[in-house]
Structures are given as structure tokens and as C-alpha cells.
Design a protein around this motif. Structure first.
Motif, short mmCIF file in Angstrom:
data_model
loop_
_atom_site.label_atom_id
_atom_site.label_comp_id
_atom_site.label_asym_id
_atom_site.label_seq_id
_atom_site.Cartn_x
_atom_site.Cartn_y
_atom_site.Cartn_z
N CYS A 280 24.64 -0.60 2.09
CA CYS A 280 25.27 -1.84 1.63
C CYS A 280 24.78 -2.97 2.52
O CYS A 280 24.99 -2.95 3.74
CB CYS A 280 26.78 -1.72 1.69
N LYS B 144 24.15 -7.17 3.23
CA LYS B 144 24.66 -8.50 2.89
C LYS B 144 23.62 -9.58 3.16
O LYS B 144 22.92 -9.55 4.17
CB LYS B 144 25.92 -8.79 3.69
N VAL C 80 23.08 -13.25 4.20
CA VAL C 80 23.87 -14.22 4.98
C VAL C 80 23.02 -15.44 5.31
O VAL C 80 21.79 -15.37 5.31
CB VAL C 80 24.36 -13.60 6.30
N ARG D 35 26.02 -21.23 0.87
CA ARG D 35 24.88 -20.31 0.80
C ARG D 35 23.66 -20.95 0.16
O ARG D 35 22.56 -20.44 0.26
CB ARG D 35 25.25 -19.05 0.02
N SER E 86 21.41 -9.74 6.55
CA SER E 86 22.16 -9.79 7.80
C SER E 86 21.49 -8.89 8.83
O SER E 86 21.19 -7.72 8.57
CB SER E 86 23.59 -9.32 7.56
N ASP F 178 22.74 -5.52 9.34
CA ASP F 178 22.49 -4.54 8.28
C ASP F 178 21.10 -3.92 8.39
O ASP F 178 20.82 -2.89 7.78
CB ASP F 178 22.67 -5.18 6.90
N THR G 147 23.36 -4.79 -2.83
CA THR G 147 23.92 -6.05 -2.34
C THR G 147 24.79 -6.69 -3.40
O THR G 147 24.58 -6.46 -4.60
CB THR G 147 22.81 -7.03 -1.87
N GLY H 195 25.99 -10.52 -4.32
CA GLY H 195 25.79 -11.89 -3.88
C GLY H 195 25.07 -12.73 -4.91
O GLY H 195 24.68 -12.22 -5.97
N ALA I 66 20.43 -13.63 -2.96
CA ALA I 66 20.74 -12.38 -2.26
C ALA I 66 19.71 -11.30 -2.58
O ALA I 66 19.61 -10.30 -1.87
CB ALA I 66 22.14 -11.91 -2.62
N THR J 288 35.45 -7.67 -2.26
CA THR J 288 34.09 -7.17 -2.00
C THR J 288 34.08 -5.64 -1.97
O THR J 288 33.21 -5.00 -2.56
CB THR J 288 33.56 -7.72 -0.66
N SER K 212 29.22 -8.30 9.15
CA SER K 212 28.22 -9.27 8.72
C SER K 212 28.11 -10.34 9.78
O SER K 212 29.04 -10.55 10.56
CB SER K 212 28.63 -9.89 7.38
#
Lengths: 385, 260
Positions: free
Chosen positions: B6, B8, B10, B28, B36, B39, B61, B63, B67, B98, B120
Motif C-alpha cells: 500500500c 501513498k 504525498v 495535492r 511517500s 513507503d 494506491t 489517490g 497518484a 482510507t 505517511s
């Protein structure tokens, strides 16, 4: 024509930049000052496939071109770690062997050049020939088992880290008896090969050497490709050299500019950071423009080269090399000036770039030789020598 | 084994990060984003498991459009496939929502091993792995500083201030790794070139049998009422030692400000 960099190239740029910053200029110069090499970075970049992006996939390369390879060197330089041997090993030697080598030579050398486990130096300059490659006197004689090579070369980079060196010599034409150029792959540990370091006033981990070849016995397959294609081979190798020399210079220039910009944003003497003063900001803006212009020409040269336009690439690569050398010198000089007294300290690490930048105006082809080339070939003016 | 990381997307921590004034959510769109950093350790852990055995690694992901870059980075590093859950209704989701979306997607993917980073670099709550495990009814082995996967057994070392625990679980499970777990690899040139050809699926909430009112800002359990920018840095106190009283001044400064 597209000015939008592909997603892959942007990703390559980002990845190489991150790797370069992990090591960084402080590490790079510390190695240089101790007379040590930058082997770990070379090996790590090699393992990640960054050093061989331009070499054919079937021999372990990335299957890309000079546009990709120049990104690698530019970003390493911008991060403070310009690996000079990239200009030589994958760019000149890798190109010559992959374009003109026999299958055996490709299998023997390219995988190592691609993953960085083999470094190959390049020897063309001679004490009495300089930039005049027609006066090369290093000569190969035929023997019963192959060749015997003798001669002397100067300003050969990186012989201490190289397992082999691609030597530009001459052989006697079987028909006319005249000497004509020929390229030989010579192991650096072959009997009769000697090299001595030339002390340079440069802070660089890459050292320069005089190379002595004294009746070096070479097998038949040491000659690259066919005996008659040497001039073509040479020119094929020199365009990548110039593109990469541009990337080397632009990388150093970007590194210097980055340091200067960070400094003048932060340094405050009166009310505002000194970067707010036009006496400081305008020269840096000029440097930014000149670096971008040089880079654009380098990218054009790389694109032409990768498209197989050798002739057009030659002109663009020379112009890019000229522009990159000038921009690099200006960038480092202005960086020192922007930092004032701090610019001359070891701590801030910009003064040490000046001599390296100065060298980019000279090597691998001097500003004057490029102007000769442009005057003669681009403008059609009479030859001066 | 099917491993799902998983990941993210960012805002770049080195850029100027902001909140949107209209709804106090992280901006964003206005800044460059990336996978991230924390991650990357999760991706590396998954790739290490894959290299030591037979596994397929998917990067998941949730987003907005950009993303996809987080998935792409995972693929460049060496993951095999990607899933991007994207839906306008997701905007403003809290950790609870989430975890709901992730749990649904993970069920659909039939993951044997779910790998998270320790948190994150934007939200930084670090609760999503546990929430996802709870929703899936799986054990959670979290904050691993060292990870070993042997057959169906996952063993981690979790470093605390006073002691290090060794925690073990059996697949399927949820794992999270700390930034001490490994050294994330750089994407190789081959990895970069291969990423384009790897399959990436795009799923909406409907694909996960979720409705818009279960997620998003309106469904969030908490609300960010106000955002105040960090005050600009002010010049510190400089103690000049001109007459030998510097040490005394320094002690005085530290004690007045209760630093001592």
C-alpha cells in the motif's frame, strides 16, 4: 521535434540525481584530496545499469542512446559527482566497439563496460601530435601472432582504474605502404605497457597519465573491427565524447549555480538576503540562461547522434562542447564571486570547482579547435593549418 | 504468494507544502508529489521477499490522478503490477475511510501479504495498517525494523526505547516496516524502461462496491477546523563571549527558558 522529456528520461534523471546526492560533492572531493578513487559510486551506478544505458541490450546495456547517457553524467555532475570516465568508457569505447567491433570483441568487452565492472580508457593524444591526430606516431607492426604496438601517449585519463585502453595507432597499409589509423584494445597489464601519473593542479579523483607502449604484443583480435574502417570508428567515438564532455561541464555548472543560489537566498547582510540585490541575482540569472542554452545544444547533438545523423551531430556536438565549457567556467566563477570570501574556503566547496571547470574549456577538444571546426565546416572559411 | 504494497502519493516534503483554503485539506495539486519516502521501505521489503521466493508484487494506491506516479515508482523499482483507486468522492477521506477503501481493494486482490510503510510523510498518523488488519480480520505485525519471511511465517524485530521485541505471525497478514528495515533500491535503467509495459488497473469506488457517502470529507470522523501557517523563523539569540562571561550568559539563557 519535442522538448518534452519522456517519462522514462525524467525517471532516469530523478533516480540518478538521488544516487548522486547520496554520495555528494563533499565525499567526491574528500576522495580526490586523498588521491583516492570513486569506485563505489562507479560500481553502484554500473549495477543499476546507468553507465551502460547507451549500449545494446543483447550485451547487457540499456538499449538507449547518448541522450540517456548524457542525462546520467549531467545529473551525477549536478549532484557533485561528475564521473569523468563515463565520457571515455561507455561513451567513446562502448560506442566504437558496439558499432565497429567484431562479435567476439562485443561479447568480450561490452557486458563489462555496460555494468561498470570493466573500465576502458582511451588514448589518442601524443606529445608531438596534440590535437593533430594526423601526426600520430604510435605504430603497430604485424607479427606472426598478431601485432606489436609501440608509441607514447599523454593526458590519458583513468589508466589507474582501467583494465584496458583503446589506443589510436597506425598500421602500414598492405597495398600502398602508407601509414593509416587503426584502433587497438590493449589490456593495461600487458607486458610492455607502462604508465606514469602526470601531477595536475586539479582537485579531481580522475588522474592523468603518460602512457608508454614498448613493443606490446597483441593478438590479432586486438584490432577493432576492420583495418580499413579506423577513421570512421574514430569519428563515431568522438561525437559521443563531445556530447558527454558537454554533460560533464553542464553538470559541474549546475552544481556550482545550485550552491550559489542556495547561499544568496540565505545570506543576509543588510535587510534582505543578498540574492535580492541585482548585482548578485542578474549574473546568476545569466549563468542559468547560458547553462540552459548549452544543455539544449547538447540535447540536440544527442538527438541527432541517436537518429544516426553523424555529420549533423558532429557540428552540434562541437557547438555544445564549446557552449558547455564557456557556461561551466562562467558558472563556477560567478558562484565563487557570489559567496565572497566563503567562496574560497574548502567548507563551501566552490573554489575547488574552478580548475575543473577551466579544464572543460580545454579537454577533450579545446575551444580554439572547435572554432576552427566551425569556421571551416559550418562557415566554409579557408583552413588555417 | 501475492504481495500487495500500500503506497501513498504525498506532496514532496522538500517543496513548499500547503493546505487548501476552501476545505483545509492537503493541497495535492499545487505542489509536486511523489511516492511517500517511508513507503519505499515497504516496496523494498516486498521486493526482497519476492527475490527470495516465488511472489508477485502489486503496488496499490488510493489517490487523485497524479497518484499514478506513486504506482509508477513502485513498478520502476521492480513491482509487477499496479492498482490505482481513483474517485472524486474520495477527496478528504480520513484514515478510517482510507482503511475501508484499502481493505476492499485488498480483498479483491486476494493478498497474502500486505505491506505498509510506518506512516505517511504528510498525514503521519501511522494507524492505517492496524485499521486495515482489523477490517480484514488479519493479524498485524507492525513497525518491523528487520523482516524475515520463511514459508508462511513472517518474523519481525520491533525496536522500542527499552527493548526490542520479536513478533511473529502467519500469512495472510498485514506487515508494516520502519525506515530501519532496509535500504530502498534506486530504480535501475531496465526497471525504468520496463515499468511502462507493466499492467496498471484503475478502480473506482463502484468497482469496490462502495458508495461515495461512505468515504470523503463528509464521512470523516474528524474535521480540520482551522489551519495556521508555521510562523516564520526568527533570528535566535547569539551569545557573544567577549569578556569571558559567555558561559554564564549561556547558562542564564538556558535556565530562563527552562531548557535546563
Amino acid at each position: 521535434m519535442s522538448f518534452v522529456e519522456t517519462e522514462e528520461r525524467r525517471a532516469l534523471r530523478a533516480a540518478v540525481s538521488e544516487l548522486g546526492h547520496e554520495y555528494g560533492y563533499a565525499w567526491f572531493t574528500a576522495r580526490a584530496r586523498k588521491g583516492e578513487q570513486t569506485t563505489e559510486l562507479w560500481q553502484e551506478a554500473g549495477k543499476l545499469g546507468y553507465l551502460g544505458v547507451n549500449l545494446p541490450e543483447q550485451y547487457g546495456g540499456g538499449g538507449g542512446g547518448m541522450a540517456d547517457l548524457s542525462i546520467v553524467l549531467e545529473e551525477l555532475g549536478a549532484a557533485g559527482c561528475p564521473l569523468l570516465m563515463m565520457v571515455v568508457s561507455p561513451a567513446i569505447c562502448g560506442t566504437v566497439i558496439s558499432r565497429f567491433g567484431t562479435d567476439g570483441q562485443k561479447q568480450r568487452w561490452l557486458p563489462g563496460l555496460a555494468d561498470g565492472s570493466t573500465t576502458m580508457a582511451f588514448a589518442i593524444t601524443e606529445p608531438d601530435a596534440g590535437s593533430n591526430s594526423h601526426n600520430i606516431t604510435t605504430t603497430a607492426r604485424r607479427t606472426a601472432d598478431g601485432w606489436s604496438l609501440s608509441g607514447r601517449k599523454v593526458y590519458i585519463s583513468g589508466l589507474d582504474v582501467a583494465q584496458a585502453v583503446l589506443v589510436v595507432g597506425r598500421t602500414e597499409d598492405a597495398k600502398t605502404g602508407r601509414l593509416k589509423p587503426a584502433l587497438f584494445i590493449v589490456p593495461t597489464d600487458a607486458p610492455g605497457v607502462e604508465f606514469r601519473q602526470i601531477e595536475m593542479d586539479l582537485i579531481s579523483p580522475d588522474k592523468q597519465f603518460s602512457l608508454y607502449l614498448d613493443d606490446v604484443a597483441l593478438p590479432t583480435e586486438a584490432l577493432v573491427g576492420s583495418e580499413d574502417a579506423a577513421l570512421l570508428q574514430l569519428f563515431a567515438g568522438l561525437n559521443p565524447e563531445r556530447i558527454m564532455a558537454s554533460a560533464f561541464a553542464i553538470g559541474i555548472g549546475r552544481h556550482a549555480l545550485g550552491k550559489a543560489v542556495a547561499y544568496v537566498k540565505d545570506r543576509q547582510v543588510w535587510k534582505a538576503p543578498i540574492g535580492a540585490h541585482q548585482g548578485i541575482s542578474h549574473p546568476l540569472a545569466q549563468v542559468k540562461i547560458e547553462l540552459e542554452l548549452a544543455r539544449l545544444m547538447m540535447q540536440k547533438a544527442a538527438a541527432l547522434y541517436d537518429a544516426g545523423e553523424d555529420l549533423a551531430a558532429g557540428e552540434a556536438a562541437n557547438m555544445a562542447k564549446y557552449a558547455a565549457g564557456e557556461a561551466c567556467v562562467r558558472a563556477t566563477d560567478q558562484a565563487v564571486q557570489s559567496l565572497g570570501g566563503n567562496g574560497m574556503t574548502v567548507e563551501y566547496g566552490v573554489a575547488s570547482l574552478v580548475a575543473a571547470a577551466r579544464a572543460t574549456r580545454i579537454a577533450p577538444v579545446s575551444r580554439e579547435m572547435i572554432l576552427n571546426f566551425v569556421a571551416q565546416h559550418s562557415l566554409g572559411l579557408p583552413k588555417s593549418y | 504468494m501475492k504481495i500487495v504494497v500500500c503506497a501513498k502519493f504525498v506532496p514532496d516534503a522538500t517543496a513548499d507544502r500547503r493546505f487548501r483554503s476552501e476545505d483545509n485539506t492537503v493541497d495535492r495539486a499545487g505542489v509536486d508529489g511523489l511516492l511517500s519516502e517511508l513507503d519505499e521501505y515497504a516496496v523494498e521489503a516486498a521486493l526482497t521477499v519476492k527475490e527470495n521466493g516465488d511472489a508477485e508484487v502489486t503496488v496499490l494506491t488510493v489517490g487523485p490522478e497524479q497518484a499514478a506516479d506513486a504506482v509508477k515508482k513502485g513498478l520502476q523499482m521492480g513491482a509487477d503490477a499496479g492498482v490505482h483507486v481513483i474517485d472524486d468522492a474520495i477527496h478528504g477521506s480520513d484514515a478510517v475511510a482510507t482503511s475501508l477503501i484499502l481493505a476492499k481493494a485488498l480483498s479483491k486482490l486476494e493478498a497474502d501479504l500486505v505491506v505498509f510503510g510506518m506512516g505517511s510523510t504528510d498525514g503521519g498518523m501511522g494507524v492505517v495498517p492496524a485499521m486495515v488488519a482489523e477490517r480484514l480480520g488479519l493479524p498485524a505485525v507492525t513497525l518491523g525494523s528487520e523482516v524475515t519471511v520463511d514459508g508462511t511465517t513472517v518474523k519481525i524485530r520491533r525496536d522500542g526505547d527499552l527493548a526490542s521485541d520479536t513478533v511473529e505471525g502467519t500469512l495472510p497478514l498485514v506487515l508494516s516496516v520502519s525506515d530501519q528495515a532496509n535500504e530502498p533500491r534506486y530504480p535501475s535503467f531496465k526497471g525504468i524502461m520496463a515499468a511502462k509495459k507493466k499492467p496498471v488497473e484503475t478502480w473506482s469506488l463502484a468497482d469496490l462496491e462502495l458508495s461515495g457517502d461512505q468515504v470523503g470529507q463528509a464521512a470523516a470522523w474528524t474535521e480540520v477546523v482551522e489551519v495556521t501557517a508555521r510562523p516564520p523563523r526568527t533570528a535566535g539569540t547569539i551569545v557573544a563571549d567577549e569578556d569571558g562571561s559567555g558561559a554564564a550568559q549561556l547558562v542564564e539563557f538556558l535556565s530562563t527558558n527552562k531548557f535546563l
